[in-house]
Each structure stands twice: as structure tokens, then as C-alpha cells.
Design a protein around this motif. Sequence first.
Motif, PDB file in Angstrom:
ATOM      1  N   SER B  58       1.495  11.202  16.221  1.00 17.93           N
ATOM      2  CA  SER B  58       1.794   9.806  16.895  1.00 17.93           C
ATOM      3  C   SER B  58       1.871   8.702  16.050  1.00 17.93           C
ATOM      4  CB  SER B  58       0.625   9.941  17.840  1.00 17.93           C
ATOM      5  OG  SER B  58       0.475  10.554  18.727  1.00 17.93           O
ATOM      6  N   PHE B  59       1.019   8.596  15.136  1.00 16.29           N
ATOM      7  CA  PHE B  59       0.767   7.407  14.136  1.00 16.29           C
ATOM      8  C   PHE B  59       2.181   7.575  13.314  1.00 16.29           C
ATOM      9  CE2 PHE B  59      -0.334   4.867  10.851  1.00 16.29           C
ATOM     10  CZ  PHE B  59      -0.864   3.816  11.452  1.00 16.29           C
ATOM     11  N   ILE B  60       2.250   8.447  12.379  1.00 18.93           N
ATOM     12  CA  ILE B  60       3.461   8.449  11.340  1.00 18.93           C
ATOM     13  C   ILE B  60       4.624   8.966  11.957  1.00 18.93           C
ATOM     14  CG2 ILE B  60       3.908   9.404   9.171  1.00 18.93           C
ATOM     15  CD1 ILE B  60       0.927   9.759   8.587  1.00 18.93           C
ATOM     16  N   SER B  61       4.813   9.719  12.575  1.00 21.15           N
ATOM     17  CA  SER B  61       5.961  10.343  12.918  1.00 21.15           C
ATOM     18  C   SER B  61       6.892  10.046  14.201  1.00 21.15           C
ATOM     19  CB  SER B  61       6.038  11.995  13.124  1.00 21.15           C
ATOM     20  OG  SER B  61       5.424  12.575  11.743  1.00 21.15           O
ATOM     21  N   MET B  62       6.004   9.579  15.142  1.00 18.24           N
ATOM     22  CA  MET B  62       6.738   9.333  16.569  1.00 18.24           C
ATOM     23  C   MET B  62       7.652   8.404  16.605  1.00 18.24           C
ATOM     24  SD  MET B  62       5.169   9.014  20.416  1.00 18.24           S
ATOM     25  CE  MET B  62       4.627   7.370  19.979  1.00 18.24           C
ATOM     26  N   ALA B  63       7.675   7.093  15.946  1.00 19.78           N
ATOM     27  CA  ALA B  63       8.574   6.006  15.992  1.00 19.78           C
ATOM     28  C   ALA B  63       9.686   6.458  15.165  1.00 19.78           C
ATOM     29  CB  ALA B  63       7.983   4.917  15.166  1.00 19.78           C
ATOM     30  N   GLY B  64       9.718   7.251  13.950  1.00 18.25           N
ATOM     31  CA  GLY B  64      10.729   7.975  13.269  1.00 18.25           C
ATOM     32  C   GLY B  64      11.658   8.795  14.323  1.00 18.25           C
ATOM     33  N   LEU B  65      10.988   9.692  15.098  1.00 15.65           N
ATOM     34  CA  LEU B  65      11.634  10.493  15.910  1.00 15.65           C
ATOM     35  C   LEU B  65      12.445   9.722  16.989  1.00 15.65           C
ATOM     36  CD1 LEU B  65       8.981  13.195  17.083  1.00 15.65           C
ATOM     37  CD2 LEU B  65      11.203  13.733  15.808  1.00 15.65           C
ATOM     38  N   ILE B  66      11.903   8.660  17.527  1.00 18.74           N
ATOM     39  CA  ILE B  66      12.618   7.677  18.370  1.00 18.74           C
ATOM     40  C   ILE B  66      13.651   7.168  17.486  1.00 18.74           C
ATOM     41  CG2 ILE B  66      12.740   5.911  19.991  1.00 18.74           C
ATOM     42  CD1 ILE B  66       9.504   6.762  20.260  1.00 18.74           C
ATOM     43  N   ALA B  67      13.317   6.830  16.542  1.00 13.55           N
ATOM     44  CA  ALA B  67      14.481   5.956  15.951  1.00 13.55           C
ATOM     45  C   ALA B  67      15.804   6.919  15.574  1.00 13.55           C
ATOM     46  CB  ALA B  67      14.096   5.682  14.452  1.00 13.55           C
ATOM     47  N   PHE B  68      15.716   8.107  15.473  1.00 11.80           N
ATOM     48  CA  PHE B  68      16.786   9.097  15.327  1.00 11.80           C
ATOM     49  C   PHE B  68      17.150   9.760  16.666  1.00 11.80           C
ATOM     50  CE2 PHE B  68      15.434   8.640  11.004  1.00 11.80           C
ATOM     51  CZ  PHE B  68      16.516   8.382  10.114  1.00 11.80           C
ATOM     52  N   PHE B  69      16.463  10.017  17.364  1.00 13.65           N
ATOM     53  CA  PHE B  69      17.005  10.406  18.636  1.00 13.65           C
ATOM     54  C   PHE B  69      17.439   9.370  19.526  1.00 13.65           C
ATOM     55  CE2 PHE B  69      13.767  14.241  18.340  1.00 13.65           C
ATOM     56  CZ  PHE B  69      14.439  15.048  17.619  1.00 13.65           C
ATOM     57  N   GLY B  70      17.095   8.205  19.573  1.00 14.45           N
ATOM     58  CA  GLY B  70      16.997   7.173  20.243  1.00 14.45           C
ATOM     59  C   GLY B  70      16.701   7.367  21.965  1.00 14.45           C
TER      60      GLY B  70
END
Lengths: 86, 594
Positions: B58-70
Amino acid sequence: MTLNASAAAYWKANVKLVSILLVIWFVASYLFGIILVEPLNSIRMGGYQLGFWFAQQGSIYTFLILIYVYATMMGKLDREHGVEED
Amino acid sequence: MDLQTLTYVVVGATFALYIGIAIWARASTTGEFYVAGKGIHPVANGMATAADWMSAASFISMAGLIAFFGYGGAVFLMGWTGGYVLLAMLLAPYLRKFGKFTVPEFIGERYYSQAARIVAVICLIIASVTYVIGQMKGIGVAFSRFLAVSYDAGLYIGMGIVFIYAVLGGMKGITYTQIAQYCVLITAYTIPAIFISLQLTGNPLPQLGLGSTMADGSGTFLLDRLDQVLTELGFGSYTDKFRISTINMVVYTFSLMIGTAGLPHVIIRFFTVPKVKDARSSAGWALVFIAILYTAAPAVGAMARLNLTNTIQTGEIGSPTGNLAYADAPQWFLNWEKTGLLKYEDKNGDGRIQFYNDKNPDMAAKAASFGWKGNEMVKVDRDIMVLANPEIAGLPNWVIAIVVAGGLAAALSTAAGLLLAIASSISHDLLKGVFMPDISEKGELLASRIAMAGAIALAGYLGLNPPDFAAGTVALAFGLAASSIFPALMMGIFSIHVNREGAIAGMIAGITITLLYVFQHKGIMFIKSTAFLGDMKPNWFFTIEPNAFGAIGAIFNFAVALTVSKLTGDPPEHIQALVEDIRVPKGAGTATGH
């Protein structure tokens, strides 16, 4: 009312409340956030398209309100049916 | 002070705090060890639950997932929060009223069966162990990346810290440390999020900044700008990009929601509050504390994506000077290149960086006419969206140091909660419940500490030697919790008719069908060559992807349990009375272990 009848009425009211809240839960996330996202996206809310907003913001705010309403209404039900904790 | 020293100081200070709490909050009874003596205030428990729940992912990866999945990233946002609604309304208050120590204990008593209890223990251990491996890896990676300590040494340090407060304090020590860890991780997440939002939109609240206009005076909305830039580079529009089909989004989100509600390390947190009504409100507080991060994450993802794109595409697309010259690349770019999370390859030899979607045929044709020879950002690790954020926003070094401490806090707090769920199911459910029912209170407390130490050693071992299936584990953990534990708990409360035979058959059916489906497409234990049906869409059941299958497993569980129960008759009188009793809050005492 006997204790059992009262408990049954309490449970019935509880299940009804939870059912209503879960319908809203479904509408805010699955219906507005996923199934109807494309038509809703034609409505703008500031910089947000509405469907996108529900999917990434609005559903979470809705969940918060739902739990708040649930906790408050259940407290009231507990007192009405005399089943609250000592 | 240089960044390295500063990071040591900040991380060292947080670790000293956790150890201080461990010494102060020792557990002296099994009640304190398993459920913190049932004396945790609902707001405090909400905060501890938030830390318990929000992992390194949640802390490290989630924002990145959203950044690439939109838009498609919404699966995780809704899936990992909506479960709290189910937890609050369908499980937590009733399990708190039941008033025992563990999840399998409820299943064992409600279904009057040691076999059901053992099946539940097995489901719990599989789900929790697979989950804890990811946390241990997160700890090792954080240490090796930021503190110039090897992965192995970092893992040992992390194990040592958890050992001190989890073995000494059990749930009591873990609860107070999780509260401290929540404060560290939310500070670490929020500061860079506020600054990046201020810089891009002038609005300090990321949740509002995401819907605001750009601060560059153009009057364009941030999301419109992002859509436009990404579309021009061939990535497709951000706000309506579907990664998976609508049916998969629905089923995947539902799997994550019921998986969340069925994960034992989250459920047992609600055994620590004094009253039934506290369990209800505490679930709300937990979601408040989680939502602070979860509503900021989509803003962080979108803004970091825009920042990264703007850094590279400095001018008009296709103009000879429109792209950043590598010689002018900012320091953070070079720093992250060194770690291997960013990788640049000058394919057309012009000394400039081109970052676009070369898999999109229209874009590839257009790019060829500009003299571009393929996407030159050959690697952009998703984690960078959070980790590099402070540097991209030009924030001082102490912010970077806090982000490191925050990532470690997120991994440690989740690991500790999972380890407690594992240890208590071994010492309380297996040892006291099945093998040594006459064990004394003192003996059980000692056994629980030994089980905790053993669980830490096992988690450490698996962190050092991650098994092949580690990559697919988080999805598996959710699938298992969704298909086995959640239905058994819910039917145990909401139906008086479901009996022992039904529950056991249901759990086994749910977990088996989920495992079979995942294994046949992903390989047995995720070993690719053993995937007998192949990881191919045509073979998918109603086109459901394996990660999303937990929800289907849960439906099988419900159907099998209800059918078998119908055929074998209602449970005995005293069990029906037990169900009636947990449905009303009145009479909830303190927890007992019997």
C-alpha cells in the motif's frame, strides 16, 4: 413482548438496515465506479469526470459515511430493543 | 548532514521508539498476549488496524500501480477499502460479542467441530504466511536501497525489531507499536503528497488538487492535461483506461473486498476493543485512517506520472529539442538510474530521452517519422512513483529519510500483525484447543511466545529464500481468505441452519476450487511449466482472470455449505442458542480463553 420476540424484532431491523446500507455500498462502488463509469464520465465535477471520481475518491468517502451511519443507527436500535451493553 | 547519515538517524529513532514501547507494554497474561486485554480504545484500535492493514505494498507500490493503470487502478482503491464496510456490518461486532481469542476458535465452536477449527487454522496459516513473505522482502529491500546494508542484514535487523516487541508484548506490544508506526507512515506519505499537489495545482490537499487546474496559469485541469499528454504519447487516456474487462473489474474488486474482510490478522484487531459498539465504531475509525492514505494515493499516482512525463518531454512532441537531453537530466534521475529502478537506453543516438508507447502502432509510425527508434525508458519501476517523489518535488533530505522510515513502518506493522495471527492459531487453536487442552495459563503464555519466535524465524527464512510462488502470493492470500474464511464466518452469524458438515464442505470446496483455478493457469505453486491449461484467456472460466477468482471460490463455498446443510439437518439446540446470543450486544463480557 417476550425476550425472544424482542430479539427477533431486533435482528430483523438489523438485517434490514444492513441490507439498505449494502445496496448503497454496491451502487457507489460497483455501479457508479465500474458498470456505469463511461456514461457518468460525461458529467464533470470540476476537473473530475464523475465516474472516475466515484472509482478513485467518491466510493471511499461513501464507505466512510456508511460505517458511520451503521454504527449510529445500531446504537439506537440497541437502546430501542433493550439489548445494549451494560 | 548527508542523506545517508540522516536516514540512519531517522530510522534509528523510530526503531528506538518501537523498542521503548515494547519494554513498556509487556504482556503478562494470555488475554494480553492474544487480544491486548480487551482494553484498547476504539480510535486507538482504528489507528493500529490501519497500520496493520496498510502494508509495504500500500505504502510503496499502490500509487505507482495507479500511475500506470490510470482509471483501472480503482480496483485496488475500492477493493482494499470496501471490505471494511463488510467487516463492520457483517463480522466484527458479532465476533467481538463471541469474545474469544482467535478466528479458528469461532469457527470451531460455531460448527461444534475440531475438524472445522483445524481446516480454519490451515486456511489462516496459508493466507498469512504467503502474505508475510512480501513484508519481509519489503524490509530487506528498504534496507538495501537506502541504508547501504545488505538485503540479508536488513532482514535480520527487521526480524530482531519485530522479535523484541512481538515476543515480549504480544498483541499489547504490537498494538501500541502499530499506533506509533501509523503516525510515522502517514506523515511520510502525506508530506510529499501535499508538496507535489501544491507545486502542480497550488492546492495543498492532494484529494482536491487532483480535480483542480494546473498552477501554470493555463487554466487546464490537471487530469485533462494528463489525459492529453499521455494520449499524444500513445499511452492512451488516463482517466478512462480499462486494464481489464468490466466483468473482471467487478469480480476482482469483490474478491479484494471479501478477502480484506476475511483476513484473520485484521479481524483479530477487533477482538481488542472493550465493547460490541466499539467494534462497530472502530471499523469506521480504521477506514478513516486508511482513507487518508487511500484518497491521497490516486493524486500521488497521477501527479507523479505527469511530473515524470513533463520532466522527459520538455517541449512539443516530435520537435528536435522537445525531449530532455540526457546530459541535462536532473540528479534524482541519475540517482534512481544507479539503483536500477530507472533504465535509459539511447536507441536513436541523439543524446535525448524519448518516453512513449512504442507498442501502439499509430504512435510507433508517428515516432518513426520523428526519427525515434523505440521507447528509451526501458525500465520505469512503479515503486519509484512514491520513493522518488520527494526528490522530484525538490524536498529536503529529511523528508526522504522519513519516507524510508515510513516504508519500514508499513512493512513492520503488517508483518507483526500477521505473525500474531499465525502464532495465536498455533498456540491457542492447535496446542491448547486440540493437543493439550489442560495446559496452564502460564504454560500457554510461554507456548505463545515460542510460537511467535518460531513464526518470525519461518518468515525470515522465507524472506531470505523466497519460494517460486512468492511473486503471486498477495493475490493468492486474498483469494484464500475470500473463498474459505469469509463465507464460513458470515454464514456462522447470519444463518442458524448452516451446520458442521456444511461449513467444512464449503470451506474445502471454496479453497480447492480457487487453488485449482489459480494453479491450472499459473502453474502448481506458480511454477510456470506445470500450468496445465496455460495462462491464456481462451481457457478462463467466463473470462475471469485467476487473480480475481477468490470471489467465485466464495460463491462455491456459500452454495456447497447451504446445500450440504440442507441435506444434513440443523445444528444442535445449543449452537442455535449460541448464534442467537452473538446477534445481540447485551452480555458481552471480557474475553475468555475457554
